[in-house]
Design a protein around this motif. Structure first.
Motif, PDB file in Angstrom:
ATOM      1  N   ASN A  11      16.044 -21.348  12.424  1.00  8.36           N
ATOM      2  CA  ASN A  11      17.055 -21.904  11.539  1.00  8.36           C
ATOM      3  C   ASN A  11      17.264 -23.346  11.958  1.00  8.36           C
ATOM      4  O   ASN A  11      17.517 -23.605  13.134  1.00  8.36           O
ATOM      5  N   PHE A  12      17.136 -24.299  11.027  1.00  3.55           N
ATOM      6  CA  PHE A  12      17.321 -25.690  11.412  1.00  3.55           C
ATOM      7  C   PHE A  12      17.724 -26.536  10.219  1.00  3.55           C
ATOM      8  O   PHE A  12      17.518 -26.140   9.060  1.00  3.55           O
ATOM      9  N   ASP A  13      18.329 -27.674  10.524  1.00  3.32           N
ATOM     10  CA  ASP A  13      18.697 -28.634   9.493  1.00  3.32           C
ATOM     11  C   ASP A  13      17.504 -29.531   9.200  1.00  3.32           C
ATOM     12  O   ASP A  13      16.730 -29.861  10.093  1.00  3.32           O
ATOM     13  N   ALA A  14      17.354 -29.918   7.953  1.00  2.00           N
ATOM     14  CA  ALA A  14      16.285 -30.814   7.514  1.00  2.00           C
ATOM     15  C   ALA A  14      16.938 -32.055   6.893  1.00  2.00           C
ATOM     16  O   ALA A  14      18.148 -32.056   6.617  1.00  2.00           O
ATOM     17  N   PRO A  15      16.151 -33.099   6.655  1.00  2.00           N
ATOM     18  CA  PRO A  15      16.723 -34.325   6.074  1.00  2.00           C
ATOM     19  C   PRO A  15      17.431 -34.074   4.742  1.00  2.00           C
ATOM     20  O   PRO A  15      17.129 -33.120   4.030  1.00  2.00           O
ATOM     21  N   TRP A  16      18.364 -34.967   4.445  1.00  2.00           N
ATOM     22  CA  TRP A  16      19.116 -34.980   3.197  1.00  2.00           C
ATOM     23  C   TRP A  16      19.963 -33.732   2.992  1.00  2.00           C
ATOM     24  O   TRP A  16      20.103 -33.226   1.885  1.00  2.00           O
ATOM     25  N   GLY A  17      20.515 -33.217   4.084  1.00  2.00           N
ATOM     26  CA  GLY A  17      21.476 -32.119   3.994  1.00  2.00           C
ATOM     27  C   GLY A  17      20.903 -30.746   3.716  1.00  2.00           C
ATOM     28  O   GLY A  17      21.645 -29.825   3.388  1.00  2.00           O
ATOM     29  N   LYS A  18      19.608 -30.592   3.855  1.00  2.00           N
ATOM     30  CA  LYS A  18      18.991 -29.289   3.610  1.00  2.00           C
ATOM     31  C   LYS A  18      19.058 -28.426   4.868  1.00  2.00           C
ATOM     32  O   LYS A  18      19.067 -28.934   5.980  1.00  2.00           O
ATOM     33  N   GLN A  19      19.102 -27.113   4.667  1.00  2.00           N
ATOM     34  CA  GLN A  19      19.057 -26.154   5.764  1.00  2.00           C
ATOM     35  C   GLN A  19      17.877 -25.221   5.519  1.00  2.00           C
ATOM     36  O   GLN A  19      17.688 -24.722   4.410  1.00  2.00           O
TER      37      GLN A  19
END
Length: 68
Positions: A11-19
């Protein structure tokens, strides 16, 4: 779905507010897939892939990341 067993792999955060969530889904009848779920605000994109597709996807992503 009834009868499926899931196991969270990442589980991780990605650029531009995506999860991003990566989950193994075992349907109990010999079918096991990798589920990639991308959350963008209230919107979800869900992709289920088999082991061969996951392997090819990983190779392509790793090659791209290695160029950076």
């Amino acid at each position: 779905m009834i009868g499926e067993v899931t196991r969270e792999l990442g589980n991780f955060d990605a650029p531009w507010g995506k999860q991003v969530a990566i989950v193994e889904v075992d349907y109990g009848d010999g079918i096991v897939v990798l589920r990639i779920r991308i959350r963008e605000g209230r919107r979800f994109t869900i992709i289920d892939v088999d082991a061969d597709t996951a392997s090819r996807w990983a190779e392509a992503m790793s090659a791209w990341a290695g160029e950076r």
